[in-house]
Design an enzyme around this catalytic site. Structure first.
Site, PDB file in Angstrom:
ATOM      1  N   VAL A   1      16.778  -6.653 -21.444  1.00 26.92           N
ATOM      2  CA  VAL A   1      16.978  -8.035 -21.013  1.00 26.92           C
ATOM      3  C   VAL A   1      17.091  -8.922 -22.246  1.00 26.92           C
ATOM      4  CG1 VAL A   1      15.927 -10.000 -19.807  1.00 26.92           C
ATOM      5  CG2 VAL A   1      15.710  -7.697 -18.843  1.00 26.92           C
TER       6      VAL A   1
ATOM      7  N   ALA B   1      14.572 -10.909 -26.687  1.00 29.01           N
ATOM      8  CA  ALA B   1      14.989  -9.827 -25.784  1.00 29.01           C
ATOM      9  C   ALA B   1      13.817  -8.879 -25.587  1.00 29.01           C
ATOM     10  CB  ALA B   1      16.163  -9.062 -26.374  1.00 29.01           C
ATOM     11  N   LYS B   2      13.932  -7.978 -24.660  1.00 28.75           N
ATOM     12  CA  LYS B   2      12.945  -6.913 -24.493  1.00 28.75           C
ATOM     13  C   LYS B   2      13.594  -5.794 -23.713  1.00 28.75           C
ATOM     14  CE  LYS B   2       8.488  -6.461 -25.492  1.00 28.75           C
ATOM     15  NZ  LYS B   2       7.766  -7.214 -26.532  1.00 28.75           N
ATOM     16  N   GLY B   3      13.070  -4.583 -23.914  1.00 30.00           N
ATOM     17  CA  GLY B   3      13.582  -3.457 -23.152  1.00 30.00           C
ATOM     18  C   GLY B   3      12.430  -2.606 -22.689  1.00 30.00           C
TER      19      GLY B   3
END
Ligand code: GLU
Length: 416
Positions: free
Chosen positions: A61, A106-108
């Site tokens: 994201v 962001a992050k995943g």
């Protein structure tokens, strides 16, 4: 968006709403910044060692990229979901802006218990994930890093998968890599070191000395273990630490070096280096500094009143709910909010990325000195904002970060 509606996402949005209200943020921007810019959900079929294929779900994201490439870690944990990843991505946006880094957030993540996989399965899962998020990532687009459940080895596999696709080595596509492929000195300990630097500032502000400080740390992973080690080096007495199985307590101070030497797969209490306590007991210990360094929503309306620390230094992301914040404010606990306290990790990630792009590497002394400069000035700016505007440290940090993003959006204008 219904898929985002989870407790962690609701917490991130509630914090944002509170800050946006207090700063009178432009209403159009407010709507935009509540939702991520881009969200990708991927299915990850993996051949398991016994020959069958298991399908995992992964996410990446990007919350915002108005100031530069988006930046943030990748989490491997059984509870990972789209809402949690989106919340963590939003916090990365404010964190990077607060520290003055030229990044968005962001992050995943992958919904998986990484310890249940063999090394081969973990590698295949990681490479398939990297291949699936390939269109989104890149040194100028979005730069992943380690988070809960991931490490330098996993970053190396992502770097290799990306590099194989483009045909040449691209070290700047991820940070938190091994040194041999463009990692940075000091990156592994960076979040813990940052927690210590801001805690030292808070102690000085409250006219307390580190030599008389006692510290309790929830979580003994990357953040908690380095925080414990460096706190002790600085002269503090670390009286309790914990992992998922529970914790240990020693009023005279734990022997952190011995704890670090143990087999990391064994629970902490098996070392017999202190009295066995539960995670809940650790949170309510009488101490100068409490460091939550595990998962989100640990300090809630239910247990906040039992905390007996003077300073809460948030090594984890989102450890405190809004209801708990109000209780802690009434009790006079000095809170160093997550987006400030744990920003040492992404600050040194930024150094790693700069070194990769320049192909010129810095010494450990350079890294530590620059980290201390950036995080200490972010602390001092936040403290000044909090005092001048009569808002909590959390609101001050959020409002400063959000303001940077708002300026970038207003100056760039709305496309098309
Ligand atoms: N996962 C870390 C965080 O939550 C580091 C992110 C990064 O270095 O990009 O801040």
């Amino acid at each position: 968006m219904r898929e985002l509606d989870t407790p962690t996402f609701r917490l991130a949005v509630a914090q944002f709403d509170q800050a946006a209200e207090a700063m009178g943020l432009d209403t159009n921007l407010r709507e935009r910044l509540k939702l991520p810019q881009r969200s990708l959900v991927v299915s990850l079929p993996v051949r398991m060692d016994d020959g069958h294929v298991e399908v995992f779900t992964g996410y990446r994201v990007q919350h915002d990229s108005s100031r530069g490439p988006s930046k943030g870690g990748i989490r491997y944990h059984p509870d990972v979901n789209l809402g949690e990843v989106a919340a963590l991505a939003m916090w990365m946006t404010w964190k990077c802006a607060l520290a003055g880094l030229p990044y968005g957030g962001a992050k995943g993540g992958i919904t998986v218990a990484p310890k249940s996989l063999s090394a081969g399965e973990l590698q295949r899962l990681t490479r398939r994930y990297a291949a699936e998020i390939f269109p989104l990532i890149g040194p100028d687009k979005d730069v992943p890093a380690p988070d809960v459940g991931t490490d330098a080895q996993i970053m190396a596999w992502i770097m290799d998968t990306y590099s194989q696709q483009v045909g040449y080595a691209v070290p700047g596509v991820v940070t938190g890599k091994p040194l041999s492929i463009g990692g940075s000195l000091g990156r592994e300990e960076a979040t813990g070191r940052g927690v210590v630097y801001v805690t030292l500032e808070a102690l000085r502000h409250l006219k307390l000395s580190i030599e008389h400080a006692t510290v309790a740390i929830q979580g003994f992973g990357n953040v908690g273990s380095h925080t414990a080690r460096i706190m002790q080096q600085q002269g503090a007495r670390v009286i309790a630490v914990s992992d998922v199985t529970g914790g240990i307590f020693n009023a005279n101070g734990l022997d952190i070096a011995k704890l670090l030497e143990r087999n990391p797969s064994r629970p902490l209490h098996e070392t017999k280096l202190g009295e066995t306590i539960t995670n809940e007991e650790l949170l309510s210990l009488d101490c100068t500094v409490l460091v939550p360094a595990a998962l989100s929503e640990q300090i809630t309306g239910k247990n906040a009143d039992s905390l007996r620390c003077r300073i809460l230094s948030e090594g984890a992301n989102g450890p405190t709910t809004l209801e708990a914040d109000r209780i802690l404010a009434d009790k006079g606990v000095f809170v160093i909010p997550d987006i400030l306290a744990n920003s040492g990790g992404v600050i040194v990630s930024y150094f790693e990325w700069v070194q990769d792009l320049q192909r010129f590497f810095w010494s450990a002394t350079d890294i530590q000195g620059r980290l201390q400069d950036i995080i200490t000035s972010a602390f001092q700016r936040t403290l000044r904002f909090s005092t001048e505007r009569h808002v909590s440290m959390r609101m001050a940090a959020l409002m400063s970060g959000i303001d940077q993003i708002a300026q970038a959006h207003l100056q760039r204008g709305l496309y098309p």
